[in-house]
Design a protein around this motif. Structure first.
Motif, short mmCIF file in Angstrom:
data_model
loop_
_atom_site.label_atom_id
_atom_site.label_comp_id
_atom_site.label_asym_id
_atom_site.label_seq_id
_atom_site.Cartn_x
_atom_site.Cartn_y
_atom_site.Cartn_z
N ASP A 124 -12.03 -6.78 -22.42
CA ASP A 124 -13.28 -5.78 -22.95
C ASP A 124 -14.49 -6.51 -22.55
OD1 ASP A 124 -10.81 -4.79 -24.53
OD2 ASP A 124 -10.86 -6.49 -26.23
N GLY A 125 -14.57 -7.93 -21.49
CA GLY A 125 -16.36 -8.21 -21.11
C GLY A 125 -16.36 -7.47 -20.42
N ALA A 180 -21.36 -6.12 -29.24
CA ALA A 180 -21.28 -7.65 -28.88
C ALA A 180 -21.38 -8.62 -27.31
CB ALA A 180 -19.76 -7.55 -29.74
N PRO A 181 -22.45 -8.14 -27.21
CA PRO A 181 -22.31 -9.52 -25.65
C PRO A 181 -21.59 -10.44 -25.61
CG PRO A 181 -24.59 -9.25 -26.93
CD PRO A 181 -23.68 -8.31 -27.84
N VAL A 189 -26.85 -7.75 -22.77
CA VAL A 189 -26.55 -6.56 -21.53
C VAL A 189 -26.44 -5.55 -21.59
CG1 VAL A 189 -24.34 -6.30 -19.85
CG2 VAL A 189 -23.86 -7.97 -21.76
N GLU A 190 -27.40 -5.18 -20.52
CA GLU A 190 -28.29 -3.90 -20.43
C GLU A 190 -27.82 -3.55 -18.76
OE1 GLU A 190 -33.47 -2.61 -21.29
OE2 GLU A 190 -32.79 -4.09 -19.56
N VAL A 191 -27.30 -1.94 -19.52
CA VAL A 191 -27.09 -2.00 -18.25
C VAL A 191 -27.89 -0.09 -17.91
CG1 VAL A 191 -25.94 -0.17 -16.76
CG2 VAL A 191 -25.19 -2.26 -17.22
N VAL A 230 -28.41 -9.36 -17.85
CA VAL A 230 -26.86 -9.85 -18.42
C VAL A 230 -28.72 -11.33 -18.71
CG1 VAL A 230 -25.43 -11.71 -18.66
CG2 VAL A 230 -25.31 -9.67 -17.36
N GLU A 231 -28.68 -11.19 -20.56
CA GLU A 231 -29.32 -11.80 -20.88
C GLU A 231 -28.26 -12.94 -22.11
OE1 GLU A 231 -33.16 -12.05 -24.62
OE2 GLU A 231 -32.38 -9.97 -23.05
N ALA A 232 -28.67 -13.95 -21.82
CA ALA A 232 -28.63 -15.84 -22.37
C ALA A 232 -29.52 -16.62 -22.72
CB ALA A 232 -27.27 -16.36 -21.03
#
Length: 126
Positions: free
Chosen positions: A97-98, A86-87, A41-43, A59-61
């Motif tokens: 928590d996500g 912990a993505p 997850v990048e912000v 969001v990278e899956a």
């Protein structure tokens, strides 16, 4: 599929929890299940002021990368830094928590553009 009634939603599959003039934002259970295993997850918009529907992160899956769109205009005041290590928590607890960011929103009238849980259920066919 979990779609909590106390939250608001966007057509882009973000959820929004409003507390005063702060919105906590993440992606929905539907979105995480469609993406699959989330690996990053990048912000990079922390402390920036953005307009509604601007990209605030990605969001990278395993198989894809998806942009994250801001559901309200305002300043990104917090990023959930635990997602750096912990993505996968976005998969297991998207509404808890996500969570991804907290936003101090500046245009309360934009709240009217958000979807109710019933509207979101109709959108995703739940």
């Amino acid at each position: 599929m979990n779609i909590p009634s106390e939250l608001k939603y966007t057509k882009d599959h973000e959820w929004v929890k409003i507390e005063g003039d702060v919105a906590t934002i993440g992606i929905t259970d539907f979105a995480q299940s469609e993406l699959g295993d989330i690996v990053y997850v990048e912000v990079e918009t922390l402390d920036e002021t953005l307009d509604i529907e601007e990209v605030f992160g990605t969001v990278e899956a395993v198989k894809t990368v998806s942009d994250l769109f801001l559901p309200l205009s305002g300043e990104v005041i917090e990023f959930n830094e635990s997602l750096e290590d912990a993505p996968e928590v976005v998969n297991s607890d998207p509404y808890g928590d996500g969570w991804m960011i907290k936003l101090k929103f500046t245009k309360p009238e934009e709240l009217d553009t958000l979807l109710s849980d019933a509207d979101y259920k109709a959108l995703v066919g739940a």
